[in-house]
Write an enzyme that holds these catalytic residues in place. Sequence first.
Site, mmCIF file in Angstrom:
data_model
loop_
_atom_site.group_PDB
_atom_site.id
_atom_site.type_symbol
_atom_site.label_atom_id
_atom_site.label_comp_id
_atom_site.label_asym_id
_atom_site.label_seq_id
_atom_site.Cartn_x
_atom_site.Cartn_y
_atom_site.Cartn_z
ATOM 1 N N ASN A 1 0.867 -1.175 0.000
ATOM 2 C CA ASN A 1 0.000 0.000 0.000
ATOM 3 C C ASN A 1 0.911 1.234 0.000
ATOM 4 O O ASN A 1 1.538 1.530 1.009
ATOM 5 C CB ASN A 1 -0.888 -0.041 1.252
ATOM 6 C CG ASN A 1 -1.713 1.218 1.405
ATOM 7 O OD1 ASN A 1 -1.771 2.064 0.505
ATOM 8 N ND2 ASN A 1 -2.360 1.357 2.552
ATOM 9 N N LYS B 1 0.157 4.295 -0.186
ATOM 10 C CA LYS B 1 -0.435 5.491 0.463
ATOM 11 C C LYS B 1 -0.176 6.728 -0.400
ATOM 12 O O LYS B 1 -0.145 6.621 -1.621
ATOM 13 C CB LYS B 1 0.093 5.624 1.893
ATOM 14 C CG LYS B 1 -0.082 4.316 2.689
ATOM 15 C CD LYS B 1 0.164 4.435 4.160
ATOM 16 C CE LYS B 1 -0.034 3.071 4.818
ATOM 17 N NZ LYS B 1 0.108 3.093 6.271
ATOM 18 N N HIS C 1 -9.193 0.927 5.078
ATOM 19 C CA HIS C 1 -7.918 1.164 5.754
ATOM 20 C C HIS C 1 -8.132 2.084 6.953
ATOM 21 O O HIS C 1 -8.956 2.994 6.900
ATOM 22 C CB HIS C 1 -6.905 1.780 4.779
ATOM 23 C CG HIS C 1 -5.521 1.742 5.343
ATOM 24 N ND1 HIS C 1 -5.075 2.667 6.257
ATOM 25 C CD2 HIS C 1 -4.506 0.855 5.171
ATOM 26 C CE1 HIS C 1 -3.838 2.352 6.602
ATOM 27 N NE2 HIS C 1 -3.465 1.263 5.965
ATOM 28 N N GLU D 1 -6.555 4.469 8.030
ATOM 29 C CA GLU D 1 -6.390 5.908 7.747
ATOM 30 C C GLU D 1 -7.647 6.470 7.094
ATOM 31 O O GLU D 1 -8.013 7.627 7.330
ATOM 32 C CB GLU D 1 -5.143 6.114 6.867
ATOM 33 C CG GLU D 1 -3.867 5.886 7.673
ATOM 34 C CD GLU D 1 -2.703 5.306 6.887
ATOM 35 O OE1 GLU D 1 -2.705 5.400 5.653
ATOM 36 O OE2 GLU D 1 -1.793 4.739 7.529
ATOM 37 N N GLU E 1 -5.050 -5.169 10.445
ATOM 38 C CA GLU E 1 -4.009 -4.161 10.678
ATOM 39 C C GLU E 1 -4.285 -3.452 12.006
ATOM 40 O O GLU E 1 -5.067 -2.498 12.048
ATOM 41 C CB GLU E 1 -4.010 -3.128 9.547
ATOM 42 C CG GLU E 1 -3.706 -3.717 8.186
ATOM 43 C CD GLU E 1 -3.163 -2.651 7.225
ATOM 44 O OE1 GLU E 1 -2.045 -2.848 6.734
ATOM 45 O OE2 GLU E 1 -3.838 -1.631 6.999
ATOM 46 N N GLY F 1 2.861 2.036 10.864
ATOM 47 C CA GLY F 1 3.803 3.145 10.739
ATOM 48 C C GLY F 1 4.505 3.512 12.030
ATOM 49 O O GLY F 1 5.157 4.539 12.124
ATOM 50 N N SER G 1 3.869 -2.414 10.267
ATOM 51 C CA SER G 1 5.310 -2.455 10.497
ATOM 52 C C SER G 1 5.958 -3.789 10.104
ATOM 53 O O SER G 1 6.887 -4.256 10.761
ATOM 54 C CB SER G 1 5.645 -2.098 11.955
ATOM 55 O OG SER G 1 5.246 -0.758 12.225
HETATM 56 P P1 13P Z 1 3.375 0.168 7.717
HETATM 57 O O1 13P Z 1 3.878 -1.098 7.083
HETATM 58 O O2 13P Z 1 4.099 1.395 7.268
HETATM 59 O O3 13P Z 1 3.253 0.045 9.208
HETATM 60 O O4 13P Z 1 1.851 0.371 7.181
HETATM 61 C C1 13P Z 1 0.986 -0.692 7.198
HETATM 62 C C2 13P Z 1 -0.227 -0.310 6.437
HETATM 63 O O5 13P Z 1 -0.944 0.592 6.816
HETATM 64 C C3 13P Z 1 -0.514 -1.022 5.187
HETATM 65 O O6 13P Z 1 -1.782 -0.718 4.715
#
Ligand code: 13P
Length: 250
Positions: free
Chosen positions: A9, A11, A95, A97, A167, A173, A213
Amino acid sequence: MRQKIVAGNWKMHKNAEETEDLLNELIDKIPTDLDQRVIVAPTFVNLSAAADHLEFTPIEVAAQNMHQAEGGAFTGEISAGMLESVGVRIVILGHSERRAYFHETDALLAAKVDTALKHEMEVIFCFGEELKDRHAGQHFNVVENQLKDGLFHLEASAWKNIILAYEPVWAIGTGETASPEQAQEMHEFIRDIIRKNYGNTVAEDVSILYGGSVKPENAAEIFSKPDVDGGLIGGAALKSDDFTKIVLAI
Ligand code: 13P
């Protein structure tokens, strides 16, 4: 049938040129004869070019979001039909976010899922608890409710187009990953509630990815767990070496 999947992803990262560069690196580095599926989700503005670029490669392309309506006066939004028209057949929905910053609710996500499935797209459906939920011992309840409200209205036959991505918000992150045991414990719980609602075949066939992560250093151990079928990767998907190592760790 249950599949091994590693999805990146991206982003809101990578402009047009950087997208092309990263795709070229991935095409070079990722072997073409893998059993696991490899999916990347660049930003909307680069999706069409990415889909063209990846057309004759085993790497698949996904969108990071989609609107639930077929079309209309929704400034700034993208429909399923538009994604289809540029060769995108997979969409990430729910997601954390999107849930946190764009106020996407379970009911809205259920509508988005329905639209995607009507277009016979595959959905990577994301969900996961926040740290406060885990501290309060509510993580199983939160996850169960997200699944129930977002997906459990579906007929069993629709699940062939659903990929789950657990997740935990506190691991996204942050550099703090769920331990392999925490991931396995939750994935097993998820498969159990699907089994209760839909029976053994749906539960055994659905792929459940872990996200939060995942790095080259921890991927193999997380992926070794029996109910972890792959990963949804954020930061480490932006570097071709790291992403390739994660793809090969499965
Ligand atoms: P990270 O791997 O940066 O923690 O993000 C995970 C994520 O949100 C994948 O959609």
